[in-house]
Design a protein around this motif. Structure first.
Motif, PDB file in Angstrom:
ATOM      1  N   PRO A  57     -42.189 149.409 100.686  1.00 22.57           N
ATOM      2  CA  PRO A  57     -41.117 149.030  99.595  1.00 22.57           C
ATOM      3  C   PRO A  57     -39.958 148.626 100.359  1.00 22.57           C
ATOM      4  N   ARG A  58     -39.160 148.999 102.082  1.00 27.70           N
ATOM      5  CA  ARG A  58     -38.374 148.313 102.164  1.00 27.70           C
ATOM      6  C   ARG A  58     -39.673 147.687 103.831  1.00 27.70           C
ATOM      7  N   ALA A  59     -38.101 146.568 104.277  1.00 27.82           N
ATOM      8  CA  ALA A  59     -38.771 146.318 105.666  1.00 27.82           C
ATOM      9  C   ALA A  59     -37.630 145.067 106.302  1.00 27.82           C
ATOM     10  N   VAL A  60     -37.283 144.932 107.420  1.00 25.52           N
ATOM     11  CA  VAL A  60     -36.633 144.798 107.765  1.00 25.52           C
ATOM     12  C   VAL A  60     -37.083 144.066 109.375  1.00 25.52           C
ATOM     13  N   SER A  61     -36.525 142.823 109.705  1.00 25.08           N
ATOM     14  CA  SER A  61     -37.433 141.824 110.449  1.00 25.08           C
ATOM     15  C   SER A  61     -36.116 140.880 111.811  1.00 25.08           C
ATOM     16  N   VAL A  62     -36.125 140.768 112.811  1.00 21.20           N
ATOM     17  CA  VAL A  62     -35.383 139.183 113.620  1.00 21.20           C
ATOM     18  C   VAL A  62     -36.716 138.617 113.588  1.00 21.20           C
ATOM     19  N   GLN A  63     -37.373 137.282 113.089  1.00 24.99           N
ATOM     20  CA  GLN A  63     -37.975 136.884 113.135  1.00 24.99           C
ATOM     21  C   GLN A  63     -37.381 135.304 113.883  1.00 24.99           C
ATOM     22  N   LYS A  64     -38.750 135.021 114.557  1.00 21.79           N
ATOM     23  CA  LYS A  64     -37.882 133.104 115.860  1.00 21.79           C
ATOM     24  C   LYS A  64     -38.382 132.990 114.647  1.00 21.79           C
TER      25      LYS A  64
END
Length: 888
Positions: A57-64
């Motif tokens: 339901p929730r996500a976090v990322s640091v995307q290139k």
């Protein structure tokens, strides 16, 4: 605060608040409409579009991310860059506006000691969409931002959509006030240089209809409200590190400093050199990140993007005064600075350096020659009074010298010229059409992808049962005829059938698709010729209705071509063995760069800066076949990505993997992430024969091989040939190389001797031709036809010898003709006395060649030409004599 720490805090903050940490996806986009990932939300796009159910339901990322539309502006301004990192937190039907706003404020304004970024709340300004009363209320009443620091803006800046019908909604931006030195007061509505946007919160709550730009209708509310936010890591680093622009942040400044060290040019000394230093820093960082994700330099697609930016970086280093190779040291700095955030870069250092150095070496070889060609073209263009460089010149530079068109545009602009891009693009298009047909039609057929998405929405994902079964019962849940959804298909129709479950393997991971038959309860039969996955979860069977009528909802009996499947499985397992054996022989730089597993054969692409010696390839082949003899079991297991990495499983560059992955293990020899089909034991492969290796691009080699009975048949043919040769040379098989080499050596010597005799015979005619020269108004004309088969070089020597035998004070023209391979050839020479009377060899050759139906040219003293019609030699001789008479 360093960039690596900014990244760590971002992920930690949201993980502690119930978000699943999603590692950055590869820069190689898993989307046929994108070359590279340009935004942080791209990996989550299928969830927002409803194509796939989110696993959390929730996500976090640091995307290139990489964006290149404004590549020419990189360095000229401090706001443009090609690579950046987008920090994002996402909610799929969980929290909405208040949750996103309060989380964002907490992270930005909490003290650094407590894990936040410690920004001064008084310096934060907020923008909201002009019609979003709810967001403004939350900022004012819940968070406590003063009303004067909350500004309403229009749809152009504060309303988000994907550019096509689908999810949309208002957004709210958090901006940081950098102070009066960056511009006047008034908030982001007045000045976005001073009030720089650092975080954009997108509230997906509506569904939009068709329309251009921002002019489209709102169709209604989405079934679930989603959150998509994006914070630019480089922009936040600029603020936390108290520097003026992103180029002065830690991960880019170190690259500029190294470029300054290598060139002796100080950053800040002059505008033009600052631009070049910024280009180098940005492009080298982007290059390393692209190579790290498996992109290799090339002339198409993402390979062209990499080649373009690498060559821009190298050229700017040359403009700054660098002499020789510089990429190695620049790459080293980037790896050190970015490796703290992406440790896999350090693990893969050797391969990245190898690819980068190979591309630099290739470009340096052509840069000087290409620059000379361009300078000549520029001079000719200006001399002709034009300001446009011809498209064919730009194409020549690209096709022959490896100059990206953008580099030609840039260098031409420096000389005050534009380039005929239309002509260039036309020539490029013609070349591509000649070289290969577009493969996209094969991948997605003729249907609009929305038709496949409708099937996925209504019937769910297709269950693949082909790992354990080669046949099975199924139900038709989707049917397309000529790319359009249809309730039924008739005999002879080209159809695409979607089943609820299938044993047919869809092409992917380098493995070709299964073929076979689908028989329906009505008696209808579809011959399956191809199987693809046009959208996630949907397996499409493409074929022709052989007999009867196929209807939606019909029961089906599926049977694959088992012989073909087993042959392909042998090839796929052999590919894994080859990959591991090459890595053992060459090191981890021999990483997979592509493959194709077909019945009885395979090809395997891998990274290598140079050709693999034959002895090494022989050792690799021997090792593979030794493994076959060990009867190793081949097993497959589904596990988490983390567990797969712990076990040392190898992943292919450019492939997208989920949280759960399938690991194929071959005894104690090989372990790879793979979704393909394989044998159960290495003994089932029988035999693997490597046919050889070759280059397919900068730093990439290709091995081709045969497996099983195909390998046996190849060796049987080879044995027959060897037996025939040994009989011919009357020796043993092991003596063949020496015997054949000796025979070829003697043959070459004999050919040289024959050539020497022929040349002597031709030159013997020189005295007779010179003494037989006719006088044409005071000009000695030695003209005639020499024996057919006289080569161009011998004919030229004879003409010059004849000219040398005629006294120099007597005007002389020598014109001799011959026929080589059914084509007439002429060489004509004049002496200085003849040229003083206006007789030039080039003019005479053009006259003769015209009569022969061809063309020619050369210098005033000697020229060469040819044509199509040997029967016209007498006419050509007469034409030369007439021109001599007229000119004399």
């Amino acid at each position: 605060m360093e960039s690596a720490e900014i990244r760590r805090r971002w992920l930690s903050f949201f993980e502690k608040r119930g978000h699943t940490v999603v590692p950055s996806a590869s820069l190689i986009a898993d989307d046929p409409t994108l070359l590279l990932v340009p935004a942080g939300m791209v990996p989550f796009k299928p969830y927002f579009l409803g194509e796939v159910t989110p696993p959390y339901p929730r996500a976090v990322s640091v995307q290139k991310c990489v964006r290149t539309p404004d590549i020419e502006e990189v360095g000229k301004t401090t706001r443009h860059g090609t690579f950046f990192q987008m920090c994002g937190n996402f909610s799929f039907g969980d929290y909405f506006k208040e949750g996103a706003i309060t989380l964002g404020w907490e992270l930005l304004t909490s003290s650094q000691e407590s894990g936040g970024y410690g920004l001064d709340p008084e310096k934060l300004w907020i923008t909201v969409y002009e019609g979003d009363d709810e967001a403004e209320r939350i900022w004012r009443d819940v968070v406590g931002v003063p009303a004067e620091r909350v500004q309403r803006l229009g749809k152009e800046t504060n309303y988000w959509d994907m550019g096509v019908p689908g999810p949309c909604g208002p957004c709210s931006e958090i901006n940081y006030d950098r102070g009066p030195e960056f511009g006047p007061e008034g908030g982001p509505a007045v000045n976005d240089e001073r009030y720089v946007e650092i975080w954009n919160l997108v509230f997906m709550q509506y569904e939009r209809g068709p329309g251009e730009g921002k002019d489209y209708p709102i169709l209604g509310d989405l079934p679930a409200q989603n959150i998509d936010t994006g914070l630019g890591l480089e922009r936040l680093a600029m603020i936390l590190q108290d520097v003026h622009n992103m180029y002065e942040t830690d991960t880019l400044r170190v690259v500029m400093d190294k470029a300054s060290e290598l060139t002796g040019v100080r950053y800040g000394a002059a505008d033009h050199s600052d631009v070049a230093l910024r280009v180098v820093a940005d492009h080298m960082r982007t290059s390393v990140m692209l190579i790290g994700d498996g992109v290799t330099p090339g002339n198409e697609g993402r390979g062209y993007v990499l080649r373009r930016i690498m060559r821009r970086a190298v050229r700017n280093m040359r403009l700054l005064g660098a002499d020789g190779a510089v990429v190695g040291e620049l790459v080293d700095v980037v790896l050190t600075s970015m490796g703290r955030q992406y440790p896999e870069l350090l693990t893969d250092r050797k391969r990245i350096e190898t690819v980068a150095l190979a591309e630099e070496a290739a470009f340096l070889k052509t840069l000087k020659a290409g620059t000379n060609i361009l300078d000549t073209a520029v001079t000719d263009t200006k001399a002709a009074g034009s300001t446009v460089l011809a498209g064919d010149k730009a194409f020549l530079l690209h096709d022959t010298w490896g100059f990206p068109i953008d580099l030609t545009l840039e260098m031409a602009a420096e000389q005050g010229l534009s380039v005929d891009e239309t002509g260039f693009r036309r020539l490029m298009k013609e070349q591509r059409e000649r070289a290969k047909a577009d493969a996209r039609a094969k991948k997605q057929g003729h249907a609009d992808l929305s038709a496949y998405r409708e099937v996925a929405d209504s019937s769910g994902a297709t269950e693949f049962i082909g790992y354990q079964d080669t046949s099975g019962e199924a139900t038709v849940v989707g049917l397309l005829v000529d790319g359009v959804s249809a309730p039924a298909a008739q005999e002879g129709d080209e159809v695409e059938v979607v089943l609820d479950r299938t044993p047919f393997y869809a092409e992917g991971g380098g493995q070709l698709a299964d073929t076979g038959r689908i028989t329906f309860s009505s008696g209808a039969v579809v011959e399956v010729r191809d199987v693809q996955r046009p959208v996630p979860g949907v397996i499409v069977h493409k074929g022709v209705v052989q007999v009867g009528e196929v209807t939606l909802g019909a029961a089906a009996d599926c049977r694959i071509d088992v012989t073909r499947r087993r042959s392909i499985a042998r090839a796929h397992s052999a590919t894994h063995l080859t990959h591991q054996a090459l890595r053992d022989a060459l090191g981890p730089t021999a990483a997979q760069a592509g493959s194709e597993n077909a019945p009885g054969r395979f090809r395997f692409d891998f990274g290598s800066p140079a050709a693999v010696p034959g002895s090494v390839l022989q050792d690799v082949e021997q090792k593979i076949n030794e493994v076959l003899a060990r009867d190793l079991d081949v097993t497959a297991e589904v596990m988490s990505m983390a567990d797969a990495k712990k076990q040392g499983a190898i992943a292919e560059f450019g492939e997208k993997y989920g949280d759960r992955v399938r690991v194929v293990t071959i005894g104690d020899f090989s372990k790879e992430l793979c979704g393909g089909t394989h044998v159960h034991n290495t003994a089932q492969l029988g035999l693997v024969k490597l046919l050889g290796e070759s280059s397919i691009g900068s730093g990439v080699r290709r091995v081709e091989a045969l497996v099983g009975t195909d390998a046996y048949r190849f060796l049987a043919r080879e044995h027959t040939v060897v037996a025939q040769l040994t009989e011919l040379v009357k020796g043993r098989p092991e003596e063949l190389p020496e015997r054949v080499s000796g025979m070829l050596g003697r043959l070459r010597e004999a050919e040289k001797e024959i050539e020497r005799f022929r040349a002597e015979k031709v030159l013997q005619a020189a005295a007779g031709l010179a003494s037989g020269a006719r006088d044409i108004h005071g000009v000695a004309l030695a003209a005639g036809r020499v024996p057919d088969g006289t080569g161009a070089d011998d004919l030229r020597k004879l003409v010059l010898d004849v000219r040398g035998r005629i006294p120099g004070d007597r005007p002389a023209v020598v014109a001799l003709f011959t026929v080589v391979k059914d084509r007439p050839l002429t060489v004509i020479a004049t002496n200085e006395a003849a040229r003083e009377r206006g007789l030039k060899a080039g003019d005479l050759v053009r006259t003769a060649a015209k009569a022969l139906g061809g063309g020619g040219g050369g210098k005033p003293d000697v020229a060469q030409g040819g044509g199509q019609n040997p029967a016209a030699i007498d006419d050509a001789l007469a034409a030369v004599e007439r021109l001599v008479a007229e000119s004399a």
